[in-house]
Design a protein around this motif. Structure first.
Motif, PDB file in Angstrom:
ATOM      1  N   UNK A 130     -14.755  -0.180   4.928  1.00  0.00           N
ATOM      2  CA  UNK A 130     -16.035   0.525   4.773  1.00  0.00           C
ATOM      3  C   UNK A 130     -16.815   0.151   3.521  1.00  0.00           C
ATOM      4  N   UNK A 131     -16.159  -0.357   2.476  1.00  0.00           N
ATOM      5  CA  UNK A 131     -16.848  -0.455   1.183  1.00  0.00           C
ATOM      6  C   UNK A 131     -17.225  -1.880   0.812  1.00  0.00           C
ATOM      7  N   UNK A 157      -3.923   4.705   6.386  1.00  0.00           N
ATOM      8  CA  UNK A 157      -5.357   4.932   6.162  1.00  0.00           C
ATOM      9  C   UNK A 157      -6.109   3.608   6.023  1.00  0.00           C
ATOM     10  N   UNK A 163     -12.545 -11.118 -10.472  1.00  0.00           N
ATOM     11  CA  UNK A 163     -13.483 -10.096 -10.945  1.00  0.00           C
ATOM     12  C   UNK A 163     -12.903  -9.248 -12.072  1.00  0.00           C
ATOM     13  N   UNK A 221     -10.904 -10.987  -5.792  1.00  0.00           N
ATOM     14  CA  UNK A 221     -10.230  -9.743  -6.186  1.00  0.00           C
ATOM     15  C   UNK A 221      -9.632  -9.921  -7.578  1.00  0.00           C
ATOM     16  N   UNK A 222      -9.090 -11.107  -7.827  1.00  0.00           N
ATOM     17  CA  UNK A 222      -8.489 -11.382  -9.139  1.00  0.00           C
ATOM     18  C   UNK A 222      -9.537 -11.843 -10.146  1.00  0.00           C
ATOM     19  N   UNK A 252     -19.945  -3.203   0.372  1.00  0.00           N
ATOM     20  CA  UNK A 252     -21.084  -3.348  -0.548  1.00  0.00           C
ATOM     21  C   UNK A 252     -20.621  -3.616  -1.979  1.00  0.00           C
ATOM     22  N   UNK A 253     -19.507  -3.014  -2.379  1.00  0.00           N
ATOM     23  CA  UNK A 253     -19.105  -3.162  -3.779  1.00  0.00           C
ATOM     24  C   UNK A 253     -17.726  -3.787  -3.948  1.00  0.00           C
ATOM     25  N   UNK A 254     -16.847  -3.698  -2.947  1.00  0.00           N
ATOM     26  CA  UNK A 254     -15.439  -3.999  -3.187  1.00  0.00           C
ATOM     27  C   UNK A 254     -15.023  -5.331  -2.562  1.00  0.00           C
ATOM     28  N   UNK A 308       0.835  -1.206   0.000  1.00  0.00           N
ATOM     29  CA  UNK A 308       0.000   0.000   0.000  1.00  0.00           C
ATOM     30  C   UNK A 308       0.871   1.258   0.000  1.00  0.00           C
ATOM     31  N   UNK A 315      -9.961   2.639   6.589  1.00  0.00           N
ATOM     32  CA  UNK A 315     -11.009   2.978   5.619  1.00  0.00           C
ATOM     33  C   UNK A 315     -11.356   1.787   4.739  1.00  0.00           C
ATOM     34  N   UNK A 316     -10.426   0.835   4.622  1.00  0.00           N
ATOM     35  CA  UNK A 316     -10.654  -0.317   3.743  1.00  0.00           C
ATOM     36  C   UNK A 316     -11.739  -1.247   4.279  1.00  0.00           C
ATOM     37  N   UNK A 321     -11.989  -6.291  -2.224  1.00  0.00           N
ATOM     38  CA  UNK A 321     -10.835  -6.042  -1.353  1.00  0.00           C
ATOM     39  C   UNK A 321     -11.301  -5.651   0.045  1.00  0.00           C
ATOM     40  N   UNK A 322     -12.354  -4.839   0.110  1.00  0.00           N
ATOM     41  CA  UNK A 322     -12.901  -4.445   1.404  1.00  0.00           C
ATOM     42  C   UNK A 322     -13.497  -5.662   2.122  1.00  0.00           C
TER      43      UNK A 322
END
Lengths: 290, 251
Positions: free
Chosen positions: A69-70, A63, A128, A125-126, A72-74, A58, A66-67, A76-77
């Motif tokens: 939080x998402x 930060x 997709x 992650x890969x 719903x779509x990600x 990274x 923050x990873x 990685x998250x």
């Protein structure tokens, strides 16, 4: 794609570590006390070590929160959430097994499910990535999950399961290579579709936009090292699958088990290196490269 | 939030004319200049005067040679920047919510304070529109000059992206592609504007106008009306060259 050592180490080691956690979570082996401590320590060293290795990838690890939080779509998250949840649940479960000699079965099964979920989210992650046709296949999560369970069984001493799962993972690996070699052509993305100029004639990259390298070429158009792909595939297959299975078939001795683990990890590292080095991103077409 | 908006009120974007682009790279330079001094982290260079220079750019110009089945090859200059896709894959993969697509105008932006620099969005983009800045360690991309187009401190003529403002051959056009009556939409309709990599399913907002058919000088008979006047007045060398020519002929 650029085969970043941090990502190769992360996916290989944490895949093994989470695989071991699955077996520990379902009570195979159901050891307690110091033996359980050693098993859990190995699982945490591999899974946690892999996570720390991935943080080196990274630009701004500070930060990182923050990873979470998402989801719903990600993917990685989702992976970040699954990984931390697995480590937390399995820590509570390990306390019972190591210090209290009790088996909190539902907690263990929850931890095992989360560990499998972590490996699945990593693979997605890969899988997709429409931009990397070699990765975009249901075989990618199948291979990651089977490898993780097989390697985990090897570490957990579940020889009979390892003898089923490792050959299965080997077959999946061969199938993944076979379909991967055809995926780019099958994706339909070509220089003609990338430039929209195919209707006029055959398109050739005449002059790149820049004379030096750039982020895109370094990260996505890694062509160095594909030269030895066939040899590396043979090394990955022999060390990752054939040799461990052969060692497990020998009369049982701890030294054979250790050799099987070392051989398996070395083979999977080679296979994971190829997973990135051989993956062609469609952006290479703009540079007339694959 | 990295889920995409279900719809956007406008679709601001670029229309790039591959027929008139002369490949001068002025848009590359003006983009780098404006976006280094304004919105977000500057676009850094690494080893700019050394042996291995590289740097962050939001807009780059490729050049392609297209060879038709018959006739001469054609050189096409090809500027490429973020296409502000309706179905932007770079946005949904972002784990932190740093990448987002704006509902009000469809612009895809990065909140650099929330970017962890994982690079996954650059992997997800088929066009190579996103580049990690090696100094700031955050992802950079075309903002459609969001700090110009709404900037009341600029004269109205300058309220377009820097690349559009600077283009000397008028190959770049900026406007609302959701409005069928806008200049850019009419241009797309009249010239058969196209999507790049439509099979990737990104639904790009930016459109490219294909090159117009070239004149075929080798196939037209009436092009040489002046040819009689341009005929060579002599095809025999004189003086020393004439002597040399004859001498060599005799050998």
């Amino acid at each position: 794609m650029h085969p970043a050592p941090s990502i190769i180490a992360f996916t290989t080691l944490s895949g093994l570590g989470f695989g071991l956690m699955v077996w520990l979570g379902i009570g195979m082996p159901g050891s307690t006390g110091i033996v359980a401590f050693v098993f859990f320590a190995i699982a945490y060293a591999l899974a946690g070590g892999g996570l720390i290795a991935s943080a080196f990838h990274l630009g701004h690890p500070e930060r990182g929160l923050l990873a979470f939080t998402q989801w719903r779509s990600s993917w990685l998250s989702r992976e970040a959430i699954c990984a931390v949840a697995t480590l937390a649940v399995m820590a509570a479960y390990a306390i019972g097994r190591v210090f209290l000699a009790t088996d909190w079965v539902p907690l263990g099964w929850l931890g095992a499910a989360l560990a499998l979920g972590t490996v699945f989210t990593t693979s997605m992650i890969y899988a997709q990535m429409k931009t990397v046709p070699r990765w975009r296949s249901p075989l990618t999560p199948a291979l990651f999950l089977c490898l993780s369970l097989g390697g985990g069984a090897l570490l957990a001493g579940q020889v009979s399961w390892a003898l089923i799962l490792l050959p299965l993972a080997g077959i999946l690996q061969l199938a993944w290579w076979w379909q991967g070699d055809r995926a780019f052509a099958a994706s339909g993305t070509t220089m003609a579709s990338a430039t929209g100029l195919g209707g006029i004639g055959s398109v050739r990259a005449f002059e790149p936009p820049h004379t030096g390298p750039n982020y895109l070429l370094r990260e996505m158009v890694h062509v160095v090292g594909r030269k030895h792909a066939v040899k590396l595939r043979a090394i990955a297959f022999v060390f990752g699958y054939v040799l461990p299975v052969a060692l497990l078939l020998l009369p049982f001795a701890h030294v054979f088990g250790l050799l099987a683990v070392i051989s398996h990890v070395a083979g999977i590292l080679a296979s994971r290196w190829l997973f990135f080095a051989e993956a062609e991103h469609v952006v290479g077409l703009y540079y007339g490269k694959r | 939030m990295t889920t995409l908006p279900d719809r956007t009120e406008r679709k601001l974007g670029l229309v790039i004319d591959l027929d008139t682009c002369v490949g001068c790279h002025a848009c590359v330079v003006s983009c780098k200049g404006w976006n280094t001094q304004n919105y977000g982290a500057p676009l850094s260079d690494q080893d700019p005067y050394g042996a291995d220079p590289s740097g962050t750019f939001l807009n780059r110009v490729h050049s392609y040679e297209v060879q038709p089945e018959a006739g001469a090859a054609q050189l096409v200059h090809f500027p490429k920047s973020c296409l502000h896709c309706d179905n932007a894959p770079c946005v949904t993969v972002c784990p932190t919510g740093a990448s987002y697509k704006r509902r009000e105008d469809g612009i895809v932006l990065v909140n650099e304070d929330a970017c962890i620099g994982c690079g996954l969005c650059a992997w997800a983009c088929p066009y190579g529109a996103r580049e990690m800045d090696m100094a700031a360690k955050v992802m950079k991309k075309c903002t459609l000059c969001v700090d110009r187009i709404y900037n009341d401190n600029l004269p109205e003529v300058d309220r377009v992206p820097a690349c559009v403002r600077t283009c000397p051959s008028n190959a770049r056009h900026f406007g609302d592609l959701s409005d069928p009556d806008s200049d850019v939409s009419q241009l797309v309709a009249a010239r058969g504007g196209m999507d790049l990599m439509p099979e990737q399913g990104t639904a790009p907002v930016n459109k490219y106008l294909p090159p117009r058919p070239k004149d075929r000088l080798d196939q037209t008979g009436d092009i040489d009306v002046l040819a009689p006047f341009l005929a060579p007045v002599t095809d025999q060398p004189k003086g020393f060259l004439g002597w040399l020519d004859k001498a060599l002929d005799r050998l």
